[in-house]
Design a protein around this motif. Structure first.
Motif, short mmCIF file in Angstrom:
data_model
loop_
_atom_site.label_atom_id
_atom_site.label_comp_id
_atom_site.label_asym_id
_atom_site.label_seq_id
_atom_site.Cartn_x
_atom_site.Cartn_y
_atom_site.Cartn_z
N PHE A 156 1.25 -0.97 -0.03
CA PHE A 156 -0.33 0.04 0.53
C PHE A 156 0.71 1.77 0.07
O PHE A 156 1.67 1.31 0.64
CB PHE A 156 -1.05 -0.06 1.18
CG PHE A 156 -2.44 -1.34 1.29
CD1 PHE A 156 -3.05 -1.19 0.86
CD2 PHE A 156 -1.75 -2.46 2.50
CE1 PHE A 156 -3.90 -2.59 0.20
CE2 PHE A 156 -2.21 -3.19 1.75
CZ PHE A 156 -3.61 -3.08 1.32
N ALA A 157 0.10 1.84 -0.79
CA ALA A 157 1.27 3.45 -0.52
C ALA A 157 0.88 4.43 1.17
O ALA A 157 1.36 4.94 1.17
CB ALA A 157 1.03 4.42 -1.75
N GLU A 158 -0.39 3.71 1.83
CA GLU A 158 -0.98 4.21 2.32
C GLU A 158 -1.13 3.23 3.41
O GLU A 158 -2.17 3.09 3.08
CB GLU A 158 -0.79 5.86 2.85
CG GLU A 158 -1.51 5.59 4.08
CD GLU A 158 -1.36 7.11 4.67
OE1 GLU A 158 -1.36 8.81 3.21
OE2 GLU A 158 -2.04 7.45 5.15
N ILE A 159 -0.92 2.68 5.18
CA ILE A 159 -2.12 2.47 5.65
C ILE A 159 -2.89 3.57 6.67
O ILE A 159 -1.60 4.55 7.24
CB ILE A 159 -1.33 1.52 6.57
CG1 ILE A 159 -0.63 0.17 5.42
CG2 ILE A 159 -2.06 0.70 8.12
CD1 ILE A 159 0.00 -0.64 5.98
N LEU A 160 -3.40 3.67 6.50
CA LEU A 160 -4.34 4.88 7.88
C LEU A 160 -4.50 4.40 8.55
O LEU A 160 -5.70 3.41 8.13
CB LEU A 160 -5.11 5.70 6.69
CG LEU A 160 -5.68 6.85 7.20
CD1 LEU A 160 -4.75 7.76 8.30
CD2 LEU A 160 -6.17 7.74 6.13
N ASP A 161 -4.28 4.36 9.36
CA ASP A 161 -5.05 3.52 11.20
C ASP A 161 -5.91 4.51 12.08
O ASP A 161 -5.03 5.42 12.37
CB ASP A 161 -3.69 3.08 11.51
CG ASP A 161 -4.11 2.07 13.07
OD1 ASP A 161 -5.00 1.70 12.98
OD2 ASP A 161 -3.42 1.34 14.11
N CYS A 162 -6.94 4.20 12.29
CA CYS A 162 -7.84 5.03 12.49
C CYS A 162 -8.37 4.47 13.86
O CYS A 162 -9.34 4.30 14.23
CB CYS A 162 -9.44 5.08 11.55
SG CYS A 162 -8.64 6.35 10.31
N VAL A 163 -7.49 3.21 14.01
CA VAL A 163 -8.17 2.14 15.89
C VAL A 163 -7.12 2.09 15.64
O VAL A 163 -7.11 2.65 17.15
CB VAL A 163 -8.25 0.92 14.75
CG1 VAL A 163 -8.21 -0.10 15.79
CG2 VAL A 163 -9.19 0.70 14.03
#
Ligand SMILES: NC(=O)c1ccc[n+]([C@@H]2O[C@H](COP(=O)([O-])OP(=O)(O)OC[C@H]3O[C@@H](n4cnc5c(N)ncnc54)[C@H](OP(=O)(O)O)[C@@H]3O)[C@@H](O)[C@H]2O)c1
Length: 378
Positions: free
Chosen positions: A233-240
């Motif tokens: 992934f170009a980014e992993i965005l963690d909202c957790v």
């Protein structure tokens, strides 16, 4: 005329500590405006401030609640300017505005009238947004903008060439207020999206634009992410929050020699998993492994390529950032372009002003699908 407010005077969950009260309507000083609040959105940070220790509040410069210093929560608002102070030129009485102001001083928007500096990150409200929709936007939209555009370095307005590269993003927590906004912003930016959520929210998350959905309640998220056709992934965005994917960042995060600026794990929560503890960059103080990971990411970006593998992995890692949003008027102004591309902040529920405690109860449940909003005035 009085100013109806919700306030708390002691630490605890806002669904139990809030009491209805009244205050005088504020008068704006130089450079300030008074907003007649129409709607206010709730965010986990309201609860985190309300449940923080006096020591942490002092450290972050926030006000401590007490009988002599009652605090009002909520950092997101939409409303009408009812008074302007000397020197304010960009707003006049009657202007419809929306934006945010971090309520660390207890001057939050669960109030009919709030005085704020005209320089705060709020702007004129687009005509196509109703009050509840507008109040839901500022904090989550600015956060995911920061995560994808500022920290992810992914183009907000991709060219056809950018789109052809089919960059991908993994959003952890796709049904949350932030995650649901992130999926839509990523799609607007021409990115392909995988997201985690529970089975009950899978249809919602797909409808927002995620093409791969991972049920975090029944599946091994790490194994699914590693096997995903969208990885790396170009980014992993963690909202957790948490660290489940951290040991696998080399495999999960994109390394493209033609685009070395890309490839990052951005968390808006940090290593912590408690919803009640303060998140964002302050967690680097409590989780040394997270701070070291961040530093190794910085080293990894600047270390010359000839440094051999074993030494490299000792001192360097994938780019990693635990961020705290930096809201600005300019960032919020990009929301109209997101709207024009079909983006919309997902609303979980709207509550009457008298039901503010029930609204916080919904937020505290951790089950909200999108934003919880309070209608302050008709
Ligand atoms: N750093 C910053 O600047 C910044 C800015 C905004 C928010 N935040 C932080 O970001 C976090 C999320 O905020 P939010 O407003 O988006 O929260 P929220 O909307 O209240 O989150 C609730 C949602 O999270 C989902 N969820 C819970 N546990 C999950 C898991 N393990 N995996 C996937 N989904 C899960 C729930 O779905 P289910 O019911 O299916 O579990 C629910 O839809 C909070 O900790 C907040 O403080 C930080």
């Amino acid at each position: 005329m009085s100013n109806a407010v919700w306030q708390y005077t002691a630490p605890g969950r806002l669904s139990t500590t809030l009491t209805a009260s009244t205050r005088p309507i504020p008068t704006p000083g130089p450079g300030e405006v008074v907003v007649g609040v129409k709607a206010a959105a709730l965010n986990p940070v309201d609860e985190q401030l309300a449940q923080s220790s006096p020591r942490l509040l002092k450290f972050i410069g926030a006000t401590e609640p007490s009988e002599t210093s009652p605090l009002t929560p909520s950092s997101d608002f939409a409303g009408v300017i009812t008074a302007v102070g000397d020197g304010v030129t960009q707003f006049t009485v009657g202007d419809e505005v929306y934006g945010q102001r971090f309520s660390a001083d207890g001057n939050g928007f669960l109030a009919e009238y709030v005085c704020i500096p005209a320089s705060a990150p709020f702007i004129h409200k687009p005509a196509g947004l109703d009050w509840a929709q507008a109040a839901a936007v500022p904090l989550v939209y600015s956060t995911v903008y920061d995560a994808l555009v500022v920290w992810g370095r992914l183009p907000f307005d991709p060219t056809d060439e950018d789109k052809a590269k089919q960059r991908t993003v993994l959003v952890l927590g796709g049904s949350s207020g932030t995650g649901s906004a992130a999926i839509q912003l990523a799609r607007k930016m021409g990115l392909r999206v995988a997201a985690t959520c529970s089975a009950a929210n899978a249809e919602l998350v797909k409808s927002l634009g995620a093409e791969e959905v991972i049920d975090y309640t029944t599946e091994d998220v790490t194994a699914r992410a590693l096997a995903s056709p969208l990885a790396p992934f170009a980014e992993i965005l963690d909202c957790v929050g948490g660290t489940d994917l951290v040991p696998h960042l080399d495999a999960l995060i994109l390394a493209d020699a033609a685009a070395p600026q890309l490839g990052v794990y951005v968390t808006i929560v940090g290593d912590k998993t408690s919803r009640d503890a303060m998140g964002g960059a302050v967690t680097n103080l409590y989780y040394p492994a997270q701070a070291i990971r961040t530093l190794k990411g910085v080293v990894g970006e600047y270390l010359p390529n000839w440094i051999p593998g074993p030494l490299r992995s000792l001192v360097a890692g994938k780019r990693y950032a635990c961020i705290r949003l930096v809201p600005t008027k300019d960032k919020l102004a990009t929301y109209e372009s997101f709207m024009a591309a079909g983006g919309k902040i997902t609303l979980d529920s709207t509550h009457e002003f008298a039901q503010a405690k029930a609204a916080y109860e919904r937020l505290e449940s951790g089950r909200a699908r999108g934003k919880v909003v309070v209608q302050v005035a008709k």
